[in-house]
Design a protein around this motif. Structure first.
Motif, PDB file in Angstrom:
ATOM      1  N   PRO A  18       6.008  38.336 -26.968  1.00  0.00           N
ATOM      2  CA  PRO A  18       6.333  38.027 -28.359  1.00  0.00           C
ATOM      3  C   PRO A  18       7.762  38.375 -28.743  1.00  0.00           C
ATOM      4  CG  PRO A  18       4.160  39.008 -28.232  1.00  0.00           C
ATOM      5  CD  PRO A  18       4.755  39.114 -26.851  1.00  0.00           C
ATOM      6  N   CYS A  19       8.342  39.410 -28.119  1.00  0.00           N
ATOM      7  CA  CYS A  19       9.723  39.780 -28.436  1.00  0.00           C
ATOM      8  C   CYS A  19      10.734  38.885 -27.739  1.00  0.00           C
ATOM      9  CB  CYS A  19       9.992  41.237 -28.067  1.00  0.00           C
ATOM     10  SG  CYS A  19       9.963  41.551 -26.271  1.00  0.00           S
ATOM     11  N   GLY A  20      10.291  38.087 -26.761  1.00  0.00           N
ATOM     12  CA  GLY A  20      11.183  37.170 -26.063  1.00  0.00           C
ATOM     13  C   GLY A  20      12.014  37.788 -24.970  1.00  0.00           C
ATOM     14  N   ARG A  21      11.812  39.072 -24.661  1.00  0.00           N
ATOM     15  CA  ARG A  21      12.645  39.759 -23.675  1.00  0.00           C
ATOM     16  C   ARG A  21      12.001  39.841 -22.296  1.00  0.00           C
ATOM     17  NH1 ARG A  21      13.128  44.800 -24.460  1.00  0.00           N
ATOM     18  NH2 ARG A  21      14.985  44.989 -23.166  1.00  0.00           N
ATOM     19  N   PHE A  22      10.731  39.434 -22.177  1.00  0.00           N
ATOM     20  CA  PHE A  22      10.035  39.540 -20.901  1.00  0.00           C
ATOM     21  C   PHE A  22       9.352  38.214 -20.569  1.00  0.00           C
ATOM     22  CE2 PHE A  22      10.153  43.747 -22.791  1.00  0.00           C
ATOM     23  CZ  PHE A  22      10.646  44.525 -21.760  1.00  0.00           C
ATOM     24  N   LEU A  23       9.333  37.896 -19.270  1.00  0.00           N
ATOM     25  CA  LEU A  23       8.652  36.713 -18.769  1.00  0.00           C
ATOM     26  C   LEU A  23       7.626  37.147 -17.736  1.00  0.00           C
ATOM     27  CD1 LEU A  23       8.391  33.584 -18.334  1.00  0.00           C
ATOM     28  CD2 LEU A  23      10.100  33.851 -16.520  1.00  0.00           C
ATOM     29  N   ALA A  24       6.345  36.779 -17.949  1.00  0.00           N
ATOM     30  CA  ALA A  24       5.286  37.051 -16.972  1.00  0.00           C
ATOM     31  C   ALA A  24       4.954  35.759 -16.244  1.00  0.00           C
ATOM     32  CB  ALA A  24       4.038  37.592 -17.671  1.00  0.00           C
ATOM     33  N   ALA A  25       4.768  35.844 -14.918  1.00  0.00           N
ATOM     34  CA  ALA A  25       4.437  34.671 -14.108  1.00  0.00           C
ATOM     35  C   ALA A  25       3.396  35.058 -13.068  1.00  0.00           C
ATOM     36  CB  ALA A  25       5.687  34.120 -13.428  1.00  0.00           C
ATOM     37  N   GLY A  26       2.428  34.166 -12.823  1.00  0.00           N
ATOM     38  CA  GLY A  26       1.371  34.431 -11.854  1.00  0.00           C
ATOM     39  C   GLY A  26       1.408  33.431 -10.714  1.00  0.00           C
ATOM     40  N   ASN A  27       1.069  33.894  -9.475  1.00  0.00           N
ATOM     41  CA  ASN A  27       1.117  33.005  -8.315  1.00  0.00           C
ATOM     42  C   ASN A  27      -0.261  32.852  -7.678  1.00  0.00           C
ATOM     43  OD1 ASN A  27       0.631  35.234  -6.635  1.00  0.00           O
ATOM     44  ND2 ASN A  27       2.788  35.511  -6.117  1.00  0.00           N
ATOM     45  N   ASN A  28      -0.325  32.082  -6.577  1.00  0.00           N
ATOM     46  CA  ASN A  28      -1.591  31.777  -5.918  1.00  0.00           C
ATOM     47  C   ASN A  28      -2.159  32.954  -5.127  1.00  0.00           C
ATOM     48  OD1 ASN A  28       0.764  31.212  -4.297  1.00  0.00           O
ATOM     49  ND2 ASN A  28      -0.578  30.409  -2.712  1.00  0.00           N
ATOM     50  N   TYR A  29      -1.426  34.056  -4.999  1.00  0.00           N
ATOM     51  CA  TYR A  29      -1.940  35.246  -4.331  1.00  0.00           C
ATOM     52  C   TYR A  29      -2.534  36.249  -5.318  1.00  0.00           C
ATOM     53  CZ  TYR A  29       0.576  33.463  -0.289  1.00  0.00           C
ATOM     54  OH  TYR A  29       1.016  32.671   0.737  1.00  0.00           O
ATOM     55  N   GLY A  30      -2.654  35.850  -6.585  1.00  0.00           N
ATOM     56  CA  GLY A  30      -3.216  36.737  -7.588  1.00  0.00           C
ATOM     57  C   GLY A  30      -2.224  37.756  -8.115  1.00  0.00           C
ATOM     58  N   GLU A  31      -0.935  37.572  -7.826  1.00  0.00           N
ATOM     59  CA  GLU A  31       0.096  38.490  -8.314  1.00  0.00           C
ATOM     60  C   GLU A  31       0.699  37.947  -9.599  1.00  0.00           C
ATOM     61  OE1 GLU A  31       1.793  40.172  -4.067  1.00  0.00           O
ATOM     62  OE2 GLU A  31       2.804  38.507  -5.052  1.00  0.00           O
ATOM     63  N   ILE A  32       0.986  38.842 -10.526  1.00  0.00           N
ATOM     64  CA  ILE A  32       1.673  38.485 -11.758  1.00  0.00           C
ATOM     65  C   ILE A  32       2.912  39.354 -11.864  1.00  0.00           C
ATOM     66  CG2 ILE A  32       1.598  38.431 -14.268  1.00  0.00           C
ATOM     67  CD1 ILE A  32      -1.560  38.039 -12.221  1.00  0.00           C
ATOM     68  N   ALA A  33       4.072  38.726 -11.852  1.00  0.00           N
ATOM     69  CA  ALA A  33       5.333  39.455 -11.945  1.00  0.00           C
ATOM     70  C   ALA A  33       5.862  39.377 -13.362  1.00  0.00           C
ATOM     71  CB  ALA A  33       6.354  38.863 -10.978  1.00  0.00           C
ATOM     72  N   VAL A  34       6.430  40.466 -13.857  1.00  0.00           N
ATOM     73  CA  VAL A  34       7.042  40.501 -15.175  1.00  0.00           C
ATOM     74  C   VAL A  34       8.529  40.748 -15.015  1.00  0.00           C
ATOM     75  CG1 VAL A  34       7.074  41.597 -17.434  1.00  0.00           C
ATOM     76  CG2 VAL A  34       4.920  41.355 -16.207  1.00  0.00           C
ATOM     77  N   PHE A  35       9.342  39.803 -15.493  1.00  0.00           N
ATOM     78  CA  PHE A  35      10.794  39.895 -15.404  1.00  0.00           C
ATOM     79  C   PHE A  35      11.349  40.268 -16.768  1.00  0.00           C
ATOM     80  CE2 PHE A  35       9.331  36.804 -12.325  1.00  0.00           C
ATOM     81  CZ  PHE A  35      10.010  37.150 -11.164  1.00  0.00           C
ATOM     82  N   SER A  36      12.361  41.126 -16.776  1.00  0.00           N
ATOM     83  CA  SER A  36      13.020  41.492 -18.027  1.00  0.00           C
ATOM     84  C   SER A  36      14.410  40.871 -18.065  1.00  0.00           C
ATOM     85  CB  SER A  36      13.149  43.015 -18.154  1.00  0.00           C
ATOM     86  OG  SER A  36      13.987  43.527 -17.134  1.00  0.00           O
ATOM     87  N   HIS A  37      14.869  40.529 -19.260  1.00  0.00           N
ATOM     88  CA  HIS A  37      16.223  39.986 -19.397  1.00  0.00           C
ATOM     89  C   HIS A  37      17.228  41.075 -19.015  1.00  0.00           C
ATOM     90  CE1 HIS A  37      19.075  37.012 -20.881  1.00  0.00           C
ATOM     91  NE2 HIS A  37      19.770  38.031 -21.332  1.00  0.00           N
TER      92      HIS A  37
END
Length: 242
Positions: A18-37
């Motif tokens: 909601p703050c726009g500073r983080f991006l979460a992404a999920g892949n086919n191995y069940g991993e979800i990565a969170v990237f910060s600006h």
């Protein structure tokens, strides 16, 4: 993760905080990565669709689950799909949840049938659904189409090859990704305006960060360990990596 796993990685979902500073992404191995600006490396792993401090999740049990983020308890289960749930979105003004699934249904929580857009060679499954006030985009096996929600009738059907896996409204455009290594820019009337090249050869997900004017970007992921970042919708600026 080894080189073989990286070679076969696909990114299937993304969401901005909601703050726009983080991006979460999920892949086919069940991993979800969170990237910060400024988008450097993963911080942790989770998946969410955020609405009014709630988490809305759909998946392999054919149901929609709503979690209260304050106490971490699932407070609601919505049952109605007869097969895997591919996509979930929220119609904010009415606080309605919409979902699309392998069963070919879009639930607003009711059911819409899209025979006018059917393509038997691809099947009936719905892979993308999104709304903008009284309008809805949906597609997958059926052609991507724009629907008026009050009348439940299609106003535009987009002539795009292959299946479209995620779409979004942006000003007077529709942005969509699916089979093919490009983001399609479409006009609301149904015309395809342009197609912008991407790194993955097939695309599953795109997200526009409208929550922050400082970090306003488009991110696109698919059949690769890379997530393309567009600071301008006309070209890819750089890529993130799992």
């Amino acid at each position: 993760m080894g080189p073989v796993e990286l070679l076969h990685m696909s990114v299937f979902s993304q969401s901005f905080s909601p703050c726009g500073r983080f991006l979460a992404a999920g892949n086919n191995y069940g991993e979800i990565a969170v990237f910060s600006h400024p988008f450097t490396k993963p911080l942790c792993f989770f998946v969410f669709v955020c609405q009014d401090n709630s988490l809305v999740v759909g998946g392999g049990d054919n149901n929609i689950h709503v979690m209260d983020l304050e106490n971490g308890v699932f407070k609601t289960v919505l049952q109605g799909h007869s097969d895997y749930v591919h996509c979930v979105t929220v119609r904010e003004r009415e606080a309605e949840i919409l979902s699309g699934g392998e069963d070919g249904a879009v639930r607003v929580w009711g059911e819409c049938v899209f025979q006018v857009c059917a393509r038997p060679q691809y099947g009936k499954w719905i892979s993308c659904v999104t709304t903008d006030s009284d309008w809805m985009l949906c597609g997958g096996g059926p052609s991507l189409s724009l629907w008026h929600l009050r009348s439940l009738s299609p106003t535009s059907i987009f002539n795009l090859s292959g299946c479209q896996r995620q779409s979004t409204f942006h000003q007077d455009l529709i942005l969509t990704v699916g089979d093919g290594a490009f983001v399609s820019h479409c006009l609301l009337g149904g015309e395809v305006k342009t197609q912008i090249p991407c790194t993955p050869q097939s695309l599953n997900t795109l997200q526009l960060n409208n929550n922050s004017t400082e970090h306003r970007v488009l991110t696109v992921g698919g059949s690769s360990d890379r997530i393309d970042v567009f600071t301008n919708l006309s070209y890819r600026a750089f890529s993130l990596r799992f």
